[in-house]
Design an enzyme around this catalytic site. Structure first.
Site, short mmCIF file in Angstrom:
data_model
loop_
_atom_site.label_atom_id
_atom_site.label_comp_id
_atom_site.label_asym_id
_atom_site.label_seq_id
_atom_site.Cartn_x
_atom_site.Cartn_y
_atom_site.Cartn_z
N HIS A 197 0.82 -1.24 -0.06
CA HIS A 197 0.07 0.10 -0.11
C HIS A 197 0.48 1.26 0.04
O HIS A 197 1.97 1.10 0.30
CB HIS A 197 -0.82 0.03 1.29
CG HIS A 197 -2.05 -0.90 1.16
ND1 HIS A 197 -2.06 -2.14 1.42
CD2 HIS A 197 -3.44 -0.56 0.73
CE1 HIS A 197 -3.11 -2.84 1.37
NE2 HIS A 197 -4.02 -1.85 0.74
N LYS A 257 -0.96 4.97 4.70
CA LYS A 257 -1.74 4.01 5.37
C LYS A 257 -1.48 3.95 6.71
O LYS A 257 -0.25 3.86 7.26
CB LYS A 257 -1.85 2.65 4.47
CG LYS A 257 -2.77 1.57 5.22
CD LYS A 257 -2.99 0.47 4.08
CE LYS A 257 -3.80 -0.55 4.82
NZ LYS A 257 -5.38 0.11 4.83
#
Ligand code: NAP
Length: 266
Positions: free
Chosen positions: A155, A159
């Site tokens: 990701h 995040k």
């Protein structure tokens, strides 16, 4: 057909912005209000990036839910805030559709109880991308035959939670069918802590965070002489919106908590 009235929490976030556009552009949805951390009392259309999208902005949950008529709350914020919003929405008879990740088992149990008490629909989906749901389902199918599995989730570096909600959900689905196995050598030692990733039911989950990434996951299965890799990539936040739309529609038809979009996709 009556329009489904929707409040979006976190409208200026990367996901929230897409959700606002989705609600605005869907004929049978209506944007009742947005719940934000600032711009209380303004109209969304006055805020940069939302020209032509009319909706009152609230920063106070009670004021928002008591002033704006709504059927569904779409929450795309942070785990602690998202949980607070979902509980409050149910209090006001508004169905939560939560994409915010990082909810604990305890959070889910609380919401399941509140949803049952209220007999309202509530959907918590760690991943709204239809392809990601299929990746989880295919992984569950493969896990019946491959007990050695490592999950690699990748990701963007903004995040907040790790491992990703999708990775946890995938591991949970795999656990239901996989014969328990503690992976790796039984005398394996990490010379640097964390080298082998997180341990979930004996499976390993590895989290990569890099700028430029969106949301990606690779589930790797190994067996003597062969490897199976199942991979899904979300290249932008729009990839999640068909799932958000489906979840809003489904939340109106059910009166229980559904955790995971795979439970409403055949
Ligand atoms: P983001 O860009 O950081 O957006 C989060 C937004 O929430 C920000 O605009 C933030 O406002 C707002 N916010 C924080 N506290 C709030 C509050 N009390 N009331 C209203 N708004 C509040 O994050 P993102 O990338 O959009 O992701 C949002 C969530 O969705 C994360 O949990 C992420 O993991 C999850 N996600 C889910 C999926 C899925 O398919 N389910 C896909 C991608 C991401 P400020 O900036 O003012 O704090």
């Amino acid at each position: 057909m009556n329009k489904i009235k929707v409040i979006v929490a976190g409208p200026r976030g990367r996901m929230g912005h897409e959700a606002v556009k989705l609600v605005h552009n869907t004929d049978h949805f209506e944007l009742s209000a947005v719940l934000d951390t600032k711009y209380n009392g303004m109209n969304l259309s006055e805020i940069e990036g939302f020209t032509g999208i009319e909706a009152p902005v609230f920063t106070d949950i009670d004021e928002c839910f008591s002033s704006a008529e709504a059927d569904v709350l779409i929450d795309l914020t942070t785990p602690v805030v998202g949980m607070k919003h979902a509980v409050k929405a149910l209090e006001y008879n508004i169905r939560p559709v939560v994409g915010t990740t990082g909810f604990t088992k305890n959070d889910l149990e609380t919401l399941e109880r509140l949803t049952a008490e209220k007999e309202l629909g509530c959907i918590i989906a760690p991943n709204f991308a239809i392809g990601a749901i299929l990746m989880m389902k295919f992984s569950q199918m493969a896990a019946k035959y491959f007990e050695d599995v490592e999950i690699l989730e990748l990701h963007h570096d903004q995040k907040l939670d790790a491992p990703s909600g999708t990775a946890v959900k995938t591991a949970e689905m795999i656990s239901k069918v996989r014969k328990y196995k503690k992976q790796g050598h039984h005398e394996e030692k990490e010379t640097i802590p964390g080298a082998r990733g997180a341990d979930m039911d004996g499976m390993r989950i590895h989290s990569v965070r890099l700028p430029g990434l969106v949301a990606h996951q690779q589930v790797m299965f190994g067996m003597e002489g062969q490897q199976l890799t199942i991979r899904h990539d979300s290249f932008n936040r729009a990839s999640f919106m068909s799932g958000v739309k489906l979840a809003v529609e489904e939340a109106m038809k059910i009166n229980v908590l559904v955790y995971g979009l795979e439970n409403i996709i055949e």
